[in-house]
Design an enzyme around this catalytic site. Structure first.
Site, mmCIF file in Angstrom:
data_model
loop_
_atom_site.group_PDB
_atom_site.id
_atom_site.type_symbol
_atom_site.label_atom_id
_atom_site.label_comp_id
_atom_site.label_asym_id
_atom_site.label_seq_id
_atom_site.Cartn_x
_atom_site.Cartn_y
_atom_site.Cartn_z
ATOM 1 N N GLU A 151 80.353 -101.814 65.940
ATOM 2 C CA GLU A 151 79.358 -101.167 65.108
ATOM 3 C C GLU A 151 79.792 -101.116 63.799
ATOM 4 O O GLU A 151 80.843 -101.515 63.273
ATOM 5 C CB GLU A 151 79.576 -99.454 65.527
ATOM 6 N N ASN A 211 85.430 -104.729 57.195
ATOM 7 C CA ASN A 211 86.070 -103.531 56.761
ATOM 8 C C ASN A 211 87.016 -103.984 55.568
ATOM 9 O O ASN A 211 87.234 -103.100 54.462
ATOM 10 C CB ASN A 211 86.525 -102.694 57.695
ATOM 11 N N CYS A 263 87.409 -95.395 59.237
ATOM 12 C CA CYS A 263 87.598 -96.831 59.204
ATOM 13 C C CYS A 263 88.553 -97.537 58.289
ATOM 14 O O CYS A 263 89.446 -98.227 58.937
ATOM 15 C CB CYS A 263 86.117 -97.492 59.328
#
Length: 433
Positions: A151, A211, A263
């Protein structure tokens, strides 16, 4: 299609509601009975703009339902998404995959007919292989495929991100499973959302690499901000100047108190642990993690310096507690370290956040929670803006000045113009300006 989401937290609930809005039949499963009871009563367990309305609309239409019974939830499902938490494991920092593996075992014991099991949780490289092994061990005769589908949702903009994604990544070793996933995401074809099909391990690494890169951009501009303060430059102009280069881009170049949230902190750490396991050091990411950790307390010291270097017995008004606006998420929020630094130096903290009080109280029990920004400001010796909620962007400076004991404004998000603030009679401290 019939789709089951295992886990009704941030990713599972948003994804399930959006899939239901596309016309799929969705069942969200969660072991937390209180969470399911709240959802059945129409109450959201998280704050996300537009989510309550989206869930309500699809529940009313009969496309979205909730249960604690996994067997009931996956009965007849074409695809089962594992969207449970993968927090940092206590002691060593590796991603805790116990919830993922427990879900895989239960799924294996319950599935009948060909089913695609989709890892939506953020997991280290090789997790899909272990999920497949667990399901096969639980049900040797089962017909299934295991897919990685990371995601890329931003808290505060998750619904828009899901419905208009930059890309959809499908990591699969099974052509039949890949085709099922294409049908799952077929409603997005009108938006021309690109679908990238890769190997399963590649898809797992894409999420972590993405990320880590964004965390690197944030940390880079934060260090440039420190240099700007030393040489008399303006980091906002530097950000614009480099962000206009299409090779760099303007996003994630806003200087501030460091990254937080669900995250970046845990994913950068998990990537480092994976790199150690495979003897492939990620030294840039190592530096990013260390710099970001140090920066948060440094922002507390920045406030202390702006108040003359001594805050014992003084009160600081803090506006913003969540790690970013438009969420109630307090995980690894810079505000935690900032406030703890102030308290360690002897300051009292009054705080206001539009959505974060409930989540903040267990983490920050010794501060005064206020009902609005001006209540927090009243009687304080200084004002610090830590999270850039829209509600803080148009404060009445005359009123703020009348409520403060001394006109000190520390803007850790650079939402105000220095000249404007100083013209209103304040001592202004920003980031890299």
């Amino acid at each position: 299609m019939r789709i089951t989401m295992i886990g009704s937290g941030y990713v599972g609930l948003v994804s399930g509601a959006c899939f239901a809005d596309f016309g799929h039949e969705i069942c969200c499963v969660d072991k937390d009975a209180s969470k399911i009871d709240r959802l059945l009563a129409g109450k959201m367990p998280i704050y996300e703009p537009g989510l309550e309305q989206l869930v309500g609309r699809n529940v009313a239409a009969g496309r979205l339902r909730f249960t604690t019974d996994l067997r009931e939830g996956i009965d007849g499902a074409d695809a089962i998404f594992i969207a449970v938490g993968t927090p940092s494991r206590r002691g060593d920092g590796h991603a805790d995959l116990s919830y993922v593996y427990a879900a895989a075992k239960e799924i294996g014991e319950a599935i009948t007919g060909y089913t695609v099991i989709v890892t939506k949780s953020t997991v280290p490289v090789g997790t899909g292989d272990e999920v497949e092994r667990i399901i096969r061990a639980a049900n040797p005769e089962a017909a299934f495929g295991v897919v990685s589908n990371p995601e890329f949702l931003r808290e505060g903009a998750a619904i828009e991100d899901f419905k208009r994604p930059d890309r959809i990544v499908i990591g699969s070793e099974d052509s039949r499973a890949t085709e099922v996933m294409r049908q799952v995401y077929r409603p997005l074809s009108l938006n021309a959302a690109p679908i990238l099909v890769t190997g399963r391990r590649t898809a797992e690494l894409i999420k972590y690499a993405g990320n880590a890169f964004l965390a690197t951009k944030i940390t880079f501009i934060n260090e440039i901000a420190d240099l700007c303060e030393k040489v008399g430059a303006d980091v906002q102009d530097v950000s614009r100047g480099i962000g206009l280069d299409n090779r760099i881009g303007k996003k994630f170049l806003h200087a501030g108190p460091g990254y937080g949230g669900s995250c970046f902190p845990k994913d950068t750490l998990a990537l480092l642990k994976t790199s150690q396991d495979y003897d492939a050091p990620q030294r840039i990411v190592e530096a990013v993690v260390a710099v970001n950790d140090n920066r948060k307390r440094a922002m507390g010291r920045k406030i202390i310096a702006a108040m003359g270097g001594e805050v014992r017995g003084k009160t600081v008004a803090v506006l913003g507690l969540t790690f970013k606006p438009n969420t109630d998420d307090m995980r690894d929020s810079p505000a935690i370290s900032v406030i703890q630094t102030l308290q360690d130096a002897g300051a009292t903290v009054k705080a206001y956040d539009p959505e974060g009080h409930e989540q903040a109280r267990p983490m920050l029990p010794d501060i005064q929670y206020c009902e609005g920004p001006y209540q927090a400001i009243e009687g304080a010796d200084a004002l610090a803006i830590v999270t850039e909620w829209d509600a803080f962007r148009a404060l009445d400076f005359a009123r703020v000045k009348s409520l403060l004991k001394s006109p000190v404004l520390v803007d850790l998000r650079n939402i105000y113009n220095r000249e404007e603030v100083e013209a209103a009679g304040f001592s202004y401290t920003g980031i890299g300006r």
